[in-house]
Design a protein around this motif. Structure first.
Motif, PDB file in Angstrom:
ATOM      1  N   SER A  67      29.079 -54.958  40.242  1.00 14.54           N
ATOM      2  CA  SER A  67      30.441 -55.353  39.863  1.00 14.54           C
ATOM      3  C   SER A  67      30.437 -56.183  38.584  1.00 14.54           C
ATOM      4  O   SER A  67      31.285 -56.006  37.708  1.00 14.54           O
ATOM      5  N   LYS A  68      29.459 -57.080  38.473  1.00 13.89           N
ATOM      6  CA  LYS A  68      29.328 -57.905  37.271  1.00 13.89           C
ATOM      7  C   LYS A  68      29.077 -57.021  36.048  1.00 13.89           C
ATOM      8  O   LYS A  68      29.670 -57.224  34.988  1.00 13.89           O
ATOM      9  N   LEU A  69      28.210 -56.026  36.206  1.00  9.45           N
ATOM     10  CA  LEU A  69      27.918 -55.115  35.098  1.00  9.45           C
ATOM     11  C   LEU A  69      29.117 -54.234  34.774  1.00  9.45           C
ATOM     12  O   LEU A  69      29.419 -53.998  33.598  1.00  9.45           O
ATOM     13  N   ASN A  70      29.809 -53.752  35.796  1.00  6.90           N
ATOM     14  CA  ASN A  70      30.992 -52.918  35.573  1.00  6.90           C
ATOM     15  C   ASN A  70      32.058 -53.662  34.779  1.00  6.90           C
ATOM     16  O   ASN A  70      32.771 -53.070  33.972  1.00  6.90           O
ATOM     17  N   ALA A  71      32.171 -54.956  35.007  1.00  9.97           N
ATOM     18  CA  ALA A  71      33.169 -55.765  34.300  1.00  9.97           C
ATOM     19  C   ALA A  71      32.856 -55.855  32.803  1.00  9.97           C
ATOM     20  O   ALA A  71      33.749 -56.156  32.006  1.00  9.97           O
ATOM     21  N   LEU A  72      31.606 -55.587  32.437  1.00  9.03           N
ATOM     22  CA  LEU A  72      31.216 -55.665  31.032  1.00  9.03           C
ATOM     23  C   LEU A  72      31.483 -54.370  30.260  1.00  9.03           C
ATOM     24  O   LEU A  72      31.415 -54.365  29.030  1.00  9.03           O
TER      25      LEU A  72
END
Length: 123
Positions: free
Chosen positions: A24-29
């Motif tokens: 999720s953290k990576l997707n937000a980027l």
């Protein structure tokens, strides 16, 4: 404290950090510009390019040592001779944790992400 209990404690302490949260953290980027990524994550460990796509690879690793249990000793006497026997105990456990995260950059923006390893987690 026995070895199993120590391993369980380590697992419980990291239970809140999950791969799903990391994803999720990576997707937000996605869609973020490369410069912002470099400012946030620092210089990558590896960079390669192909067909107009640029890949930035970030690697992290750490080693955790879970202390083993000390053995027990029992001494018995037979006449004037003492015999000491060692039993139980476990050796230390060494756990290597690593994570490699790859950002795919297209036209200066994060287009895709991937990761692999035993420590790709986030709170």
């Amino acid at each position: 404290m026995n070895r199993l209990a120590l391993v369980l404690i380590v697992l419980l302490l990291t239970a809140c950090a999950t791969e799903a949260k990391y994803q999720s953290k990576l997707n937000a980027l996605k869609g973020t510009d490369e410069l912002s990524l470099l400012r946030s994550w620092g210089p990558p460990n590896q960079v390669f390019e192909t067909d107009g796509h640029r890949f930035l690879v970030y690697r992290s690793s750490q080693t955790i040592i879970v202390q083993g249990a000390e053995p027990m000793y029992q001494t018995t006497f037979s006449g004037r001779t003492a015999y000491t026997h060692r039993y139980g105990g476990t050796p230390d456990t060494i756990m290597n944790l690593d994570c490699a995260t790859t950002f795919e950059i297209v036209d200066g923006k994060i287009f895709g992400t991937s990761f692999r390893g035993s420590n790709c987690t986030s709170d």
